[in-house]
Design a protein around this motif. Structure first.
Motif, PDB file in Angstrom:
ATOM      1  N   LEU A  99      45.172  32.933 109.174  1.00  0.00           N
ATOM      2  CA  LEU A  99      44.029  32.820 108.278  1.00  0.00           C
ATOM      3  C   LEU A  99      44.447  33.131 106.852  1.00  0.00           C
ATOM      4  N   THR A 100      43.882  32.385 105.909  1.00  0.00           N
ATOM      5  CA  THR A 100      44.141  32.637 104.502  1.00  0.00           C
ATOM      6  C   THR A 100      42.899  33.249 103.871  1.00  0.00           C
ATOM      7  N   LYS A 101      43.071  34.404 103.231  1.00  0.00           N
ATOM      8  CA  LYS A 101      41.957  35.054 102.533  1.00  0.00           C
ATOM      9  C   LYS A 101      41.708  34.351 101.192  1.00  0.00           C
ATOM     10  N   PRO A 102      40.451  34.295 100.739  1.00  0.00           N
ATOM     11  CA  PRO A 102      39.250  34.720 101.461  1.00  0.00           C
ATOM     12  C   PRO A 102      38.809  33.635 102.456  1.00  0.00           C
ATOM     13  N   PHE A 103      38.053  34.038 103.456  1.00  0.00           N
ATOM     14  CA  PHE A 103      37.563  33.070 104.440  1.00  0.00           C
ATOM     15  C   PHE A 103      36.138  33.422 104.819  1.00  0.00           C
ATOM     16  N   ASP A 104      35.394  32.421 105.278  1.00  0.00           N
ATOM     17  CA  ASP A 104      34.023  32.641 105.751  1.00  0.00           C
ATOM     18  C   ASP A 104      34.054  33.294 107.120  1.00  0.00           C
ATOM     19  N   LEU A 105      33.028  34.064 107.414  1.00  0.00           N
ATOM     20  CA  LEU A 105      32.941  34.703 108.722  1.00  0.00           C
ATOM     21  C   LEU A 105      32.783  33.672 109.832  1.00  0.00           C
ATOM     22  N   ASP A 106      32.301  32.481 109.466  1.00  0.00           N
ATOM     23  CA  ASP A 106      32.195  31.405 110.465  1.00  0.00           C
ATOM     24  C   ASP A 106      33.574  31.052 111.025  1.00  0.00           C
ATOM     25  N   VAL A 107      34.603  31.225 110.200  1.00  0.00           N
ATOM     26  CA  VAL A 107      35.962  30.936 110.651  1.00  0.00           C
ATOM     27  C   VAL A 107      36.380  31.922 111.742  1.00  0.00           C
ATOM     28  N   ILE A 108      36.003  33.197 111.567  1.00  0.00           N
ATOM     29  CA  ILE A 108      36.290  34.213 112.588  1.00  0.00           C
ATOM     30  C   ILE A 108      35.552  33.877 113.876  1.00  0.00           C
TER      31      ILE A 108
END
Length: 480
Positions: A102-111
């Motif tokens: 994962l690359t920051k920043p990311f949406d919580l939807d990705v998690i």
């Protein structure tokens, strides 16, 4: 098995807080670590399904920690996070065994998407593993359920009729008749093949622990509940649960089993959320449940719910024509396990084994064969190798509970043994102990009218130890 426990390691407190809140809201247990060293300690101490690691942390980096994870717990799935979207980091992370990157920043939807992806991957892996194991077990099982007597042929036909449906089956029979083997045969021939088969002996678990073993518990539900645990019903979801010795289940717990059968849902101890389960139930008992219902010792509504298809296993003494087949099977099995040349039984040994009453049924026969193979130095086992068995005049078989010490020593001195000095150390002690244990435990159980708590107290042993001995020695417990 869906993921349950997650570790998040990041040196940024805000990132730890956001991920923890989001994952806990989804119902996961989440532990946090502020650096790689703390994360490694947690991984060593606890069991996680998923670890989300920052690539740059004080102490061990995410990649270094990933290497340690592969060494310590290769089945733990790891997702690497980084603020630097470089190809080098991504390639290095995946090359070292990361599940995702994962690359920051990311949406919580990705998690959410990653967690769902991990769940699907774990489910597929689990199903493949289960299918392989069950196909292997099914092959073994087909060779393990031995018998060509009319009684066994009826059992085979019943299994063939009931296995394809999801109907509840109650297997009844004396201790040692092979009730779990039949339950497995039903599962392996059903549409649930490749799904979990979970067995639980209701008599082997203390009353105060049985409920949480069946239904699981939430973290903090009681002292020692340091993390959420799935119960047997959840573990068996989409598969089969085998409830052995259901007659020993506490009366108050029976109502909760009835609710699971009716509502198809469970609630973990210390929890409020109901969890749907799709489980086929096969129960077994060596007790007369109808009599227990009359005595108000077993719930009538649960009995009828379990007894949709009753399947009765006859004791070995009622299918003695199967004994020679069983003897051949156990001789081959035991000799393979002990890595010794295959031994055979003489006609007089077969006659003795066939005429004996076998109160411990097939389990007792297996243990008897094993003992004879270990003690005998000859490739041919004769009646003398089974001197712990004898038949009374008139043909009624009984167990010889009083084999003399001289007789035991004589067995050990036969063949190549010519004096006491050449006797293998410990064998006589073990054999004498076996000859004393069984009659002693049977005597105390008779005097206490089958009350195992009282019997264990008199014998000065733990109740679970007594139950284990009863099973190992094939002792039939008669309760008034």
């Amino acid at each position: 098995m869906p993921i349950n426990n997650i570790l998040v390691a990041d040196d940024e407190e805000s990132m730890r807080w956001v991920l923890s809140k989001a994952l806990k809201k989804k119902g996961f247990n989440v532990d946090l670590a502020k650096d790689g060293d703390e994360a490694l300690r947690n991984i060593k101490m606890h069991s996680y399904d998923l670890a989300i690691l920052d690539i740059k942390m004080p102490g061990l980096s995410g990649l270094e920690l990933l290497d340690r994870v592969r060494e310590l717990k290769s089945d733990l799935l790891v997702v690497i996070m980084t603020a630097e979207a470089s190809m080098k980091n991504a390639v290095e992370a995946m090359k070292r065994g990361a599940y995702d990157y994962l690359t920051k920043p990311f949406d919580l939807d990705v998690i959410d998407a990653i967690v769902e992806k991990v769940n699907r991957a774990r489910e597929m892996t689990t199903q493949v593993t289960l299918l392989k194991e069950e196909l292997k077990d099914r092959y073994q099982l087909e060779k393990t359920i031995i018998g060509n007597s009319p009684a066994m042929r009826e059992i085979y036909k019943t299994i063939g009729k009931v296995a394809p449906s999801d109907v509840t089956v109650l297997v009844q029979g004396e201790s040692g008749t092979g009730k779990e083997l039949i339950a497995r045969a039903i599962h392996f021939n059903s549409k649930r093949l490749g799904k979990p088969f979970v067995a639980l002996n209701c008599a082997a678990i203390p009353k105060e622990l049985l409920e949480s073993e069946l239904f699981g518990f939430e973290k903090g539900a009681f002292t020692g509940a340091v993390e959420r645990k799935l119960g047997k019903f959840e573990q068996a979801n989409n598969g089969t649960i085998f409830l052995d010795e259901i007659g020993d289940m506490p009366f108050d717990l029976q109502s909760k089993i009835l609710r699971v059968l009716q509502e198809k849902e469970v609630t973990r101890t210390g929890g409020s959320q109901t969890i749907s389960v799709d489980v086929r139930v096969v129960a077994a008992t060596n007790q007369d449940l109808e009599e227990m219902v009359r005595k108000k010792q077993f719930r009538e509504d649960l009995f009828y719910r379990l007894n949709v298809i009753p399947l009765h296993l006859v004791p070995l003494r009622e299918r003695s024509e199967d004994i020679p087949l069983l003897v051949d099977y156990f001789l081959a099995k035991v000799c393979a396990e002990l890595e010794v040349p295959v031994k055979t039984c003489s006609p007089d040994a077969i006659r003795l084994l066939t005429s004996y009453n076998w109160p411990g049924n097939v389990r007792e026969l297996e243990n008897t064969i094993k003992r004879a193979v270990i003690l005998s130095v000859d490739p041919l086992l004769t009646a003398a190798d089974f001197s712990g068995l004898r038949v009374q005049k008139g043909g009624e078989p009984v167990q010889s509970e009083d084999l003399s010490l001289e007789g035991i020593v004589d067995i050990k001195l036969r063949g190549s043994f010519t004096n006491m000095e050449k006797m293998e150390s410990g064998d006589v002690y073990t054999m004498v102990l076996e000859q004393v244990e069984r009659p002693l435990i049977r005597f105390v159980l008779e005097k206490t009218r089958g009350n195992q708590v009282r019997a264990a107290d008199i014998l000065g042993i733990n109740r679970n130890t007594l139950r284990k001995k009863i099973t190992e020695l094939g002792i039939e417990v008669k309760k008034d």
